[in-house]
Design a protein around this motif. Structure first.
Motif, PDB file in Angstrom:
ATOM      1  N   TYR A  61       4.113  -4.680  -2.791  1.00  0.00           N
ATOM      2  CA  TYR A  61       3.474  -3.498  -2.222  1.00  0.00           C
ATOM      3  C   TYR A  61       4.541  -2.429  -2.029  1.00  0.00           C
ATOM      4  O   TYR A  61       5.706  -2.744  -1.834  1.00  0.00           O
ATOM      5  CB  TYR A  61       2.862  -3.792  -0.849  1.00  0.00           C
ATOM      6  CG  TYR A  61       1.718  -4.783  -0.843  1.00  0.00           C
ATOM      7  CD1 TYR A  61       1.955  -6.147  -0.807  1.00  0.00           C
ATOM      8  CD2 TYR A  61       0.405  -4.346  -0.861  1.00  0.00           C
ATOM      9  CE1 TYR A  61       0.904  -7.055  -0.784  1.00  0.00           C
ATOM     10  CE2 TYR A  61      -0.663  -5.248  -0.838  1.00  0.00           C
ATOM     11  CZ  TYR A  61      -0.391  -6.597  -0.793  1.00  0.00           C
ATOM     12  OH  TYR A  61      -1.426  -7.491  -0.781  1.00  0.00           O
ATOM     13  N   LEU A  66       0.068   1.159   2.632  1.00  0.00           N
ATOM     14  CA  LEU A  66       0.596   0.134   1.711  1.00  0.00           C
ATOM     15  C   LEU A  66      -0.328   0.016   0.511  1.00  0.00           C
ATOM     16  O   LEU A  66      -1.542  -0.127   0.666  1.00  0.00           O
ATOM     17  CB  LEU A  66       0.689  -1.216   2.410  1.00  0.00           C
ATOM     18  CG  LEU A  66       1.859  -1.379   3.344  1.00  0.00           C
ATOM     19  CD1 LEU A  66       1.434  -1.166   4.784  1.00  0.00           C
ATOM     20  CD2 LEU A  66       2.476  -2.773   3.186  1.00  0.00           C
ATOM     21  N   GLN A  68      -0.760  -1.926  -3.412  1.00  0.00           N
ATOM     22  CA  GLN A  68      -0.292  -3.049  -4.214  1.00  0.00           C
ATOM     23  C   GLN A  68       0.191  -2.557  -5.581  1.00  0.00           C
ATOM     24  O   GLN A  68      -0.490  -1.784  -6.261  1.00  0.00           O
ATOM     25  CB  GLN A  68      -1.403  -4.081  -4.389  1.00  0.00           C
ATOM     26  CG  GLN A  68      -0.917  -5.374  -5.022  1.00  0.00           C
ATOM     27  CD  GLN A  68      -2.055  -6.339  -5.283  1.00  0.00           C
ATOM     28  OE1 GLN A  68      -3.056  -5.980  -5.894  1.00  0.00           O
ATOM     29  NE2 GLN A  68      -1.905  -7.564  -4.819  1.00  0.00           N
ATOM     30  N   GLY A 118      -1.642  -4.132 -10.017  1.00  0.00           N
ATOM     31  CA  GLY A 118      -2.343  -3.746  -8.810  1.00  0.00           C
ATOM     32  C   GLY A 118      -2.830  -2.321  -8.927  1.00  0.00           C
ATOM     33  O   GLY A 118      -3.218  -1.871 -10.010  1.00  0.00           O
ATOM     34  N   ASP A 119      -2.749  -1.602  -7.830  1.00  0.00           N
ATOM     35  CA  ASP A 119      -3.277  -0.236  -7.812  1.00  0.00           C
ATOM     36  C   ASP A 119      -2.314   0.809  -8.357  1.00  0.00           C
ATOM     37  O   ASP A 119      -2.743   1.840  -8.861  1.00  0.00           O
ATOM     38  CB  ASP A 119      -3.645   0.144  -6.371  1.00  0.00           C
ATOM     39  CG  ASP A 119      -4.781  -0.712  -5.836  1.00  0.00           C
ATOM     40  OD1 ASP A 119      -4.767  -1.016  -4.632  1.00  0.00           O
ATOM     41  OD2 ASP A 119      -5.659  -1.088  -6.635  1.00  0.00           O
TER      42      ASP A 119
END
Lengths: 120, 114
Positions: B35, B43, B45, B58-59
């Motif tokens: 993260y 936060l 990811q 992740g994002d």
């Protein structure tokens, strides 16, 4: 839409008193986990307490308890008998099912956090 | 002691100089994740891994790479760091991907890219 909402940017409490930090969440999953983490000024993320969506009892860990109201989708953290060392940022987070948003498996979604200051 | 370790804890570097942040856990956890924490953005990811040799985005994966050759290690690689990657980075691990499993975080790595 925010999945985790912490509406209190900052909170103040007198030492030895109790304080409630608010958290509401949004999910269409039936099964999910809710977590609270503490981040002191030193920066680390410390796990405090967990509540499962199917748990009937509110979670407790020492001075920490979680006031879980599923129908209202709220998971407030209660800290009893506040201590000076409780001054920190507190994050509420949710872990949804395996297909959270269809993009990522198993991630934690965090709120924006609440800064708690404990006064002597 | 059960823990997640990260190194280095602090790093100042320059644009374009490849770097690796190491992450290791001694809890035999299957799931590991990176993260980043930024003011006002919380936060987010970057990458995660559900087991050895299984990684996914992740994002916010752009500009990062990861690998999972051993269960305990999950390094984060910045091939060509840029100033917008200045951030506080956390590695986390949990027993599995299940929603009931707690993610435990490393101490964080403060990265500054000049």
């Amino acid at each position: 839409a925010q999945k985790i909402t912490q509406t209190q940017p900052g909170m103040f409490v007198q030492e030895k008193e109790a304080v409630t930090l608010d958290c509401t969440y949004d999910t269409s999953d039936q099964s999910y986990g809710l977590f609270w983490y503490k981040q002191p000024s030193s920066g680390e993320m410390i796990f405090l307490i967990y509540q499962g969506s199917y748990d009937e009892q509110n979670a407790t860990e020492g001075r920490y308890s979680l006031n879980f109201q599923k129908a209202r989708k709220s998971a407030n953290l209660v800290i009893s008998a506040s201590q000076l060392g409780d001054s920190a940022m507190y994050f509420c987070a949710m872990r949804e099912g395996l297909r959270a948003g269809g993009t990522s498996y198993g991630k934690l979604t965090f709120g924006q956090g609440t800064i708690l200051t404990v006064h002597p | 002691e059960a823990q997640v370790t990260q190194n280095p804890r602090y790093l100042i570097t320059v644009t374009g100089k490849k770097l690796t942040v190491t992450c290791s856990q001694n809890m035999n956890h299957e799931y590991m994740s990176w993260y980043r924490q930024d003011p006002g953005l919380g936060l987010r990811q970057i990458y995660y891994s559900m087991n050895v040799e299984v990684t996914d985005k992740g994002d916010v994966p752009e500009g990062y790479k990861v690998s999972r050759k051993e269960k305990r290690n999950f390094p984060l690689i910045l091939e060509s760091p840029s100033p917008n990657q200045t951030s506080l980075y956390f590695c986390a691990s949990s027993l599995s991907v299940r929603r009931t499993d707690t993610q435990y975080f490393g101490p964080g790595t403060r990265l500054t890219v000049l």
